[in-house]
Design a protein around this motif. Structure first.
Motif, PDB file in Angstrom:
ATOM      1  N   ALA A   1      49.527  33.353  40.024  1.00 39.42           N
ATOM      2  CA  ALA A   1      50.246  33.588  41.280  1.00 39.42           C
ATOM      3  C   ALA A   1      51.679  33.079  41.194  1.00 39.42           C
ATOM      4  CB  ALA A   1      49.513  32.919  42.437  1.00 39.42           C
TER       5      ALA A   1
ATOM      6  N   ILE B   1      46.601  36.316  45.712  1.00 43.27           N
ATOM      7  CA  ILE B   1      47.881  35.798  45.220  1.00 43.27           C
ATOM      8  C   ILE B   1      48.633  35.031  46.309  1.00 43.27           C
ATOM      9  CG2 ILE B   1      50.194  36.497  44.450  1.00 43.27           C
ATOM     10  CD1 ILE B   1      48.860  38.582  42.670  1.00 43.27           C
TER      11      ILE B   1
ATOM     12  N   GLN C   1      50.078  31.149  46.274  1.00 46.03           N
ATOM     13  CA  GLN C   1      51.525  30.944  46.353  1.00 46.03           C
ATOM     14  C   GLN C   1      51.918  29.994  47.476  1.00 46.03           C
ATOM     15  OE1 GLN C   1      53.039  34.947  46.654  1.00 46.03           O
ATOM     16  NE2 GLN C   1      53.175  35.203  44.433  1.00 46.03           N
TER      17      GLN C   1
END
Length: 270
Positions: free
Chosen positions: A206, A237, A241
């Motif tokens: 990510a 993802i 993040q």
């Protein structure tokens, strides 16, 4: 630290310098403001190197302030190098860690990610550990700076259902944005400046997606061929993040706080 005299040096940026030694070799010398940052990087580099999966610069020496590593002759990204990086990352992650949040052997609990403190406290399962030790500490700091992020709080409350299939602790680089992927003159990808710890393998991938990376599709395809990723990983993802975005919000302010809110909303949508 190296036992060889320095002949000349050039500044690379920040507190890093490329130094030519009397024997013709080159090293990079980096200064840190905190002893724990030196110890964390030394331990992280050695832990990544021990997996024999992805090239990392060898540590030549250190003290409480400076770290010296072998310099890498830089070049351009290559497709073959990207595929080798993907396979190597898969092997690196499979080398494993003692627990989620575990520091590298001999590494400090109080470590760093870039210029931000990062505490390597262990947890038994990834969702609760990620919420307690990666998201909430930075969320509180961002709130103290005047940015309320209720979306991230909702993610923390639902992490058990958002996290996907359970994974064993992976050996992570921990700060794997494109600036910490160094392409050498022979086209290989080297990893530098780790914030290494035991974590979820999707987190490193990510990070590569967050700021982009040369030949990223080939990196991911080679990784997935070597160690297939769990179904739905792309939808997760934004979840992974959130940690680096909150770190950036702490360091650099509101623009990253807004990106964290967007990532949290995407994670909640799944």
């Amino acid at each position: 630290m190296t036992g060889v005299a320095a002949v000349s040096g050039t500044r690379l940026g920040g507190t890093a310098h490329r130094v030519t030694l009397a024997d013709g070799s080159a090293v990079v010398a980096k200064r840190h403001d905190h002893r724990s940052a030196v110890l964390a990087e030394v331990a992280g580099l050695r832990w990544l190197a021990a997996a024999d999966a992805v090239p990392v610069p060898a540590v030549r020496g250190h003290d409480d302030e400076w770290l010296v590593v072998d310099a890498v002759a830089t070049g351009s990204p290559s497709g073959a190098g990207a595929e080798a990086l993907g396979r190597g990352l898969a092997r690196l992650h499979e080398a494993g860690a003692d627990a989620f949040g575990s520091p590298p052997p001999a590494g400090p609990v109080d470590a760093w990610i870039g210029l931000a403190p990062m505490r390597n406290t262990t947890g038994e399962d990834w969702p609760s550990w990620y919420a307690e030790h990666r998201l909430l500490p930075y969320l509180r700091t961002v709130a103290d700076q005047g940015f309320a992020l209720p979306e991230v709080e909702r993610v923390c409350a639902r992490l058990d259902e958002l996290a996907g299939p359970a994974e064993p602790p992976a050996r992570l680089h921990g700060d794997l944005w494109s600036g910490n992927v160094l392409w050498s003159a022979d086209g290989r990808a080297w990893l530098i400046d780790p914030a290494a710890h035991g974590g979820h393998r999707e987190t490193d991938l990510a990070m590569l997606h967050l700021f982009g990376c040369a030949h990223l599709d080939r990196i991911v395809a080679a990784y997935d061929e070597t160690a297939p990723l769990a179904a739905g990983w792309r939808a997760r993802i934004p979840l992974h993040q959130l940690f680096p975005l909150l770190v950036h919000a702490v360091l650099f302010g509101g623009g990253y706080a807004r990106q964290a809110a967007q990532a949290a909303r995407a994670a909640l949508r799944g």
